[in-house]
Scaffold this motif. Sequence first.
Motif, PDB file in Angstrom:
ATOM      1  N   GLN A  30       0.818  -1.207   0.000  1.00  0.00           N
ATOM      2  CA  GLN A  30       0.000   0.000   0.000  1.00  0.00           C
ATOM      3  C   GLN A  30       0.860   1.269   0.000  1.00  0.00           C
ATOM      4  N   ILE A  31       1.990   1.219   0.673  1.00  0.00           N
ATOM      5  CA  ILE A  31       2.917   2.359   0.631  1.00  0.00           C
ATOM      6  C   ILE A  31       3.405   2.582  -0.793  1.00  0.00           C
ATOM      7  N   ILE A 166      -3.094   4.071   4.896  1.00  0.00           N
ATOM      8  CA  ILE A 166      -4.134   3.888   5.907  1.00  0.00           C
ATOM      9  C   ILE A 166      -5.507   3.851   5.251  1.00  0.00           C
ATOM     10  N   MET A 167      -5.735   4.700   4.256  1.00  0.00           N
ATOM     11  CA  MET A 167      -7.006   4.673   3.532  1.00  0.00           C
ATOM     12  C   MET A 167      -7.249   3.305   2.905  1.00  0.00           C
ATOM     13  N   ALA A 171     -10.044  -0.020   3.841  1.00  0.00           N
ATOM     14  CA  ALA A 171     -10.979  -0.664   2.905  1.00  0.00           C
ATOM     15  C   ALA A 171     -10.956  -2.179   3.053  1.00  0.00           C
ATOM     16  N   MET A 172      -9.881  -2.720   3.626  1.00  0.00           N
ATOM     17  CA  MET A 172      -9.778  -4.166   3.821  1.00  0.00           C
ATOM     18  C   MET A 172     -10.466  -4.624   5.106  1.00  0.00           C
ATOM     19  N   ALA A 173     -10.796  -3.686   5.967  1.00  0.00           N
ATOM     20  CA  ALA A 173     -11.411  -4.040   7.254  1.00  0.00           C
ATOM     21  C   ALA A 173     -12.577  -3.093   7.545  1.00  0.00           C
ATOM     22  N   GLN A 181     -12.421   5.630  11.118  1.00  0.00           N
ATOM     23  CA  GLN A 181     -12.260   7.014  11.567  1.00  0.00           C
ATOM     24  C   GLN A 181     -10.875   7.546  11.213  1.00  0.00           C
ATOM     25  N   ARG A 182      -9.870   6.723  11.459  1.00  0.00           N
ATOM     26  CA  ARG A 182      -8.510   7.122  11.091  1.00  0.00           C
ATOM     27  C   ARG A 182      -8.388   7.345   9.577  1.00  0.00           C
ATOM     28  N   ALA A 183      -8.989   6.451   8.818  1.00  0.00           N
ATOM     29  CA  ALA A 183      -8.910   6.566   7.368  1.00  0.00           C
ATOM     30  C   ALA A 183      -9.598   7.831   6.879  1.00  0.00           C
TER      31      ALA A 183
END
Length: 222
Positions: A30-31, A166-167, A171-173, A181-183
């Motif tokens: 993802q990075i 993080i976004m 989406a995977m969880a 919320q973090r995303a």
Amino acid sequence: MTLAEIRAWIRQQLREEYQVAFSDLVINNQINRAYVELARVGLFLRKTRNLTVDTSGVVRLPANLIAPPLLVRYNNIPLSRENVKTLDTYLPNWKTATGTQPNFWVFTPPDGIIIVPKPASGTWTIEIDGFWTPMVGDPDFPLLSNDTDTPRIPEGYHIACGYKAIMELAAMAPEDQFLQQRASYYGALYNNILMELMNRYRQRIDTSGMDLPVVAPPERRS
């Protein structure tokens, strides 16, 4: 920031125990996806590369070049960029023309160029100059694989790779409300960065070609 530092920051923001929810491999992937997008939008990575022109005159551009190229050169001399309409009007035999050196190039979306004239036999070596995205196997701009690898984009944007990651992890969880919320928070930051890059750094690249009369080389003038 190194790959390991970006990954550690992501884990810190997600308040994970080490390797509990997402593996290093998943986070690294993802990075790298974010790294590619930031390089594409920001137009940070520029280089020149040699390509071969055969008797077809058609050249497939590398997959990680942000097409079209900025410049195409032969023997250090820039070729004139033209479009099909102009060549049809002023050089109607351009599709079959052969010569001892190229004079023009035409962009054929999404990932090709045509060299005019084309070689009657053998091959030519041309140089293309443009913006690139990271890719596996690229000797200058590879994807991040080792923990000590560092993105080749400006350092101030390294953390944005973590925002985007993080976004994607969220989406995977979808059942994890804390992660959502973090995303949402970091997604807003990341989208602001993309807008900043498009407004401040991204250069407009002409994809139409110059609609100007084609001036034939001296040996072709009657």
